[in-house]
Enzyme design. Structure first.
Site, PDB file in Angstrom:
ATOM      1  CE  LYS A 101      -3.910 -19.606  15.589  1.00  0.00           C
ATOM      2  NZ  LYS A 101      -3.068 -20.653  16.195  1.00  0.00           N
ATOM      3  CG  ASP A 128      -2.284 -25.004  16.070  1.00  0.00           C
ATOM      4  OD1 ASP A 128      -1.626 -25.246  14.980  1.00  0.00           O
ATOM      5  OD2 ASP A 128      -2.446 -23.873  16.411  1.00  0.00           O
ATOM      6  N   GLY A 188       1.946 -24.780  29.844  1.00  0.00           N
ATOM      7  CA  GLY A 188       1.245 -23.675  28.887  1.00  0.00           C
ATOM      8  C   GLY A 188      -0.265 -23.754  28.636  1.00  0.00           C
ATOM      9  NE  ARG A 244       5.386 -16.668  32.782  1.00  0.00           N
ATOM     10  CZ  ARG A 244       6.103 -15.763  32.199  1.00  0.00           C
ATOM     11  NH1 ARG A 244       7.061 -15.510  32.694  1.00  0.00           N
ATOM     12  NH2 ARG A 244       5.727 -14.876  31.254  1.00  0.00           N
TER      13      ARG A 244
END
Ligand code: NAD
Length: 289
Positions: free
Chosen positions: A74, A110, A134, A159
């Site tokens: 990608k 997406d 995310g 995170r």
């Protein structure tokens, strides 16, 4: 056009990724071509970074109409293309290539698919606040597309791993180039995470948590974190019901979604770019799911 009626005029569309044999995209697109009587065929090709340049040249040489691109290609494909659409330039990853007479343009559908899947359910996130977790491939496409398409505020959590720098890049780009106000947060700060979910219209999980090998896990395990009128969106679609969705349902949340609609609509957006036609989404939904 049914697959056994392919002829000398059939136009080829590819899918270039590795591994890829599990993909639902060939089934989705070929059924849609057949339903609309379009003389196209969609085939999956196992392409790694090593074979990518040759595969991209083949799009031109074989006069293919285009291709879907998935991991690990990608980002690597970007220097091999002639143009990127503006959103894709910001996202920095391509999932769809369109060939216009030898000129290859990269798109990423997406984020478009995520927004459209909510539109399909009568949910409009424009002008609202989204809290999300995310900043990988899916999270980046969602955050940037939502910011471009009119989401008012995004609180982005990640995170402290190798994706945190990408999360910072996404927030900086959104603040610099769109009217959306984005803020960066550490997932480790649970009080902050809870408060940001509480003040949002939608919570979107765009992490790999909830799918194999993290199936059965969730970033939010306490149902009291979710208001009934919050929209809860999990990008995962296998399994169909994730642990996060179970927690949301336990909290009485009315609008809880997995990533199937997003998957379908990202395909529909690519289909439109190649053919100029609307994919018969409900027909395909019934075939695939
Ligand atoms: P990626 O590897 O690029 O990014 C993974 C993200 O998950 C990162 O932000 C990472 O920090 C986070 N993460 C991983 N493990 C974590 C943990 N234990 N705790 C907290 N955060 C963690 O992956 P991706 O390609 O962006 O995919 C992410 C999710 O999106 C997957 O579940 C995938 O199935 C889904 N997805 C759905 C669609 C769709 O069409 N519905 C399309 C693409 C991806």
């Amino acid at each position: 056009m049914s697959l056994n009626q392919l002829d000398g005029h059939t136009i080829l569309i590819g899918l270039m990724a590795y591994p890829i044999r599990h993909s639902m995209s060939p089934t989705m697109h070929n059924h849609a071509f057949e339903k609309l009587g379009l003389n196209y065929a969609y085939l999956a090709f196992e392409i790694t970074n090593d074979g990518l340049e040759g595969a991209v040249n083949a799009i031109r040489t074989l006069d293919m109409r285009g291709s879907n691109i998935s991991m690990p290609n990608k980002q690597k494909i970007i220097p091999l293309l002639d143009k990127l659409d503006p959103a894709t330039e910001m996202i920095g990853a391509v999932n769809t290539v369109v060939n216009d007479n030898g000129v290859l343009t990269g798109y990423t559908t997406d984020g478009i698919g995520m927004i459209k899947s909510l539109d399909d359910e009568g949910i409009d996130i424009r002008g609202k606040k989204m809290t999300m977790a995310g900043a990988g491939g899916a999270g980046t496409a969602i955050a940037i597309q939502c910011a471009l398409d009119g989401v008012k505020e995004i609180s982005l959590f990640n995170r402290d791993d190798e994706f945190f720098a990408q999360a910072k890049r996404n927030v900086d780009l959104i603040n610099e180039k769109t009217d959306c106000k984005a803020t960066l947060h550490k997932l480790e700060d649970q009080d902050d995470f809870k408060a940001e979910i509480d003040s949002a219209f939608i919570y979107c999980d765009a992490t790999s948590v909830g799918m194999n090998p993290l199936e059965g896990q969730t970033l939010v395990s306490d149902p009291s974190w979710f208001r009934k009128d919050l929209v809860v969106f999990d990008t995962v679609y296998a399994p169909r019901t994730t642990k996060l969705m179970e927690v949301a349902e336990e909290a009485g949340v009315e609008h809880v979604f997995n990533g199937l609609g997003m998957m379908l609509e990202q395909g529909a957006a690519a289909f439109k770019l190649w053919t100029g036609k609307e994919m018969p989404v409900e027909y395909i939904r019934n075939i695939l799911f």
